[in-house]
Enzyme design. Structure first.
Site, PDB file in Angstrom:
ATOM      1  CD  GLU A 135     -55.390  -8.953   2.123  1.00  0.00           C
ATOM      2  OE1 GLU A 135     -54.719  -8.039   1.619  1.00  0.00           O
ATOM      3  OE2 GLU A 135     -55.141 -10.169   1.939  1.00  0.00           O
TER       4      GLU A 135
ATOM      5  CG  ASP B 121     -57.196  -6.567  -1.085  1.00  0.00           C
ATOM      6  OD1 ASP B 121     -56.138  -5.960  -1.343  1.00  0.00           O
ATOM      7  OD2 ASP B 121     -57.320  -7.303  -0.088  1.00  0.00           O
ATOM      8  N   GLY B 122     -56.064  -6.153  -4.055  1.00  0.00           N
ATOM      9  CA  GLY B 122     -55.202  -6.803  -5.026  1.00  0.00           C
ATOM     10  C   GLY B 122     -55.225  -8.311  -4.856  1.00  0.00           C
ATOM     11  CB  ALA B 123     -55.328 -11.149  -6.433  1.00  0.00           C
TER      12      ALA B 123
ATOM     13  N   GLY C  37     -48.804 -10.179   1.486  1.00  0.00           N
ATOM     14  CA  GLY C  37     -48.523  -9.000   2.300  1.00  0.00           C
ATOM     15  C   GLY C  37     -48.770  -9.229   3.778  1.00  0.00           C
TER      16      GLY C  37
ATOM     17  CE  LYS D 121     -48.981  -9.659  -8.341  1.00  0.00           C
ATOM     18  NZ  LYS D 121     -48.390  -8.553  -9.094  1.00  0.00           N
TER      19      LYS D 121
ATOM     20  CB  SER E 195     -47.829  -2.807  -4.239  1.00  0.00           C
ATOM     21  OG  SER E 195     -48.129  -3.967  -4.998  1.00  0.00           O
TER      22      SER E 195
ATOM     23  CE  LYS F 237     -57.096 -10.619  -1.097  1.00  0.00           C
ATOM     24  NZ  LYS F 237     -56.067  -9.570  -1.311  1.00  0.00           N
TER      25      LYS F 237
ATOM     26  CB  THR G 188     -53.498  -5.036   2.834  1.00  0.00           C
ATOM     27  OG1 THR G 188     -54.291  -4.508   3.896  1.00  0.00           O
ATOM     28  CG2 THR G 188     -52.030  -4.979   3.239  1.00  0.00           C
TER      29      THR G 188
END
Length: 282
Positions: free
Chosen positions: A153, A131-133, A147, A171, A76, A144, A74
């Protein structure tokens, strides 16, 4: 005199004739005169933060194989991953993929791209999560959940054989909490202020400030997670010294559902920066 007259005779017999300048050389000379060299014209285009996120996402998707069960992150950067997977499925470059979304909005995005979806109940073993971080430290430990999807997650990524993190170079931090931005803690709604005060006191020596996250729609209504909980955001003036000890203390509090410290979980981190894409592994 004889030698002098001979020299003069030869000179008059073989007059100097200038060599013709080749046509291409004359053209090149004129080009330099009328169109001076410009460093600016050869400069590489400046990449935006979204461009960098897409580069990292595309690199991560190279690890996806047909038939995999995938954890869909989840945020951007993760949204670029889901977009790429949808494209590869629609063009036949991937097949038989099953996605386990980590939020309602990821579920909606994936469904709109016709990515088959399921749940941990039906697929308790996940081949790969991407996934992003929000923060990445030198040990590949993460913050994380800015969001709001930290609980789902963490559940999905903990069930994955491999967990690839995608991010841009903004990041990177020397220590978790070092960005000065939020480190989220999901708490039950019941007596949330009681837990906010306790969380702030827990990290008093780090100059921690705790704030209840609001919905961001112009009102002061609390933000509510997909699980019906609130989020207390912790802002640190100094990085957390021991992430594992901090995570253990937070989790021990009654009313705390989950925290945004993802420790020892990432198998690799793909960072996109101005100089290219770097893959970090332990």
């Amino acid at each position: 005199m004889a030698s002098l007259s001979l020299h003069l005779h030869l000179s008059s017999a073989t007059p100097f004739v200038p060599r013709a300048t080749p046509l291409n050389l004359r053209t090149r000379t004129r080009t330099r005169t009328h169109k001076p060299f410009s460093i600016r014209s050869l400069s590489a285009p400046v990449l935006s933060q979204d461009d960098l996120k897409k580069l990292a996402a595309d690199k991560a998707v190279e690890s996806v194989k047909s038939g995999m069960v995938l954890g869909l992150g989840t945020g951007s950067t993760a949204a670029f991953v889901v977009d790429k997977l949808g494209h590869l499925l629609s063009t036949g470059q991937l097949s038989n993929i099953v996605g386990i979304p980590t939020s309602k909005r990821t579920q909606e995005q994936a469904a709109s791209l016709n990515i088959p979806l399921s749940t941990l109940d039906l697929h308790p073993h996940i081949d790969l999560a991407i996934d992003g971080a929000d923060e990445v430290d030198p040990n590949l430990d993460l913050v994380k959940g800015r969001g709001g999807a930290l609980l789902r997650e963490k559940m999905v990524e903990a069930a994955s054989s491999s967990f690839i993190v995608v991010a841009d170079d903004s990041k990177l931090v020397s220590g978790l909490g070092g960005s000065g931005l939020a480190m989220p803690v999901e708490v039950v709604q019941f007596c949330w202020k009681y837990n906010l005060v306790r969380l702030q006191g827990l990290f008093k020596e780090l100059g921690c400030e705790a704030k209840l996250r609001v919905a961001g729609d112009g009102s002061e209504k609390p933000y509510v997670t997909d699980n019906g909980n609130y989020i207390v955001d912790l802002y640190f003036k100094n990085p957390i010294k021991d992430g594992f000890a901090a995570g253990k203390e937070i989790s021990a509090m009654e009313g705390v559902v989950e925290h945004g410290l993802f420790l020892g979980m990432a198998t690799s981190v793909i960072i996109a920066g101005k100089t290219g894409v770097e893959v970090m592994t332990k």
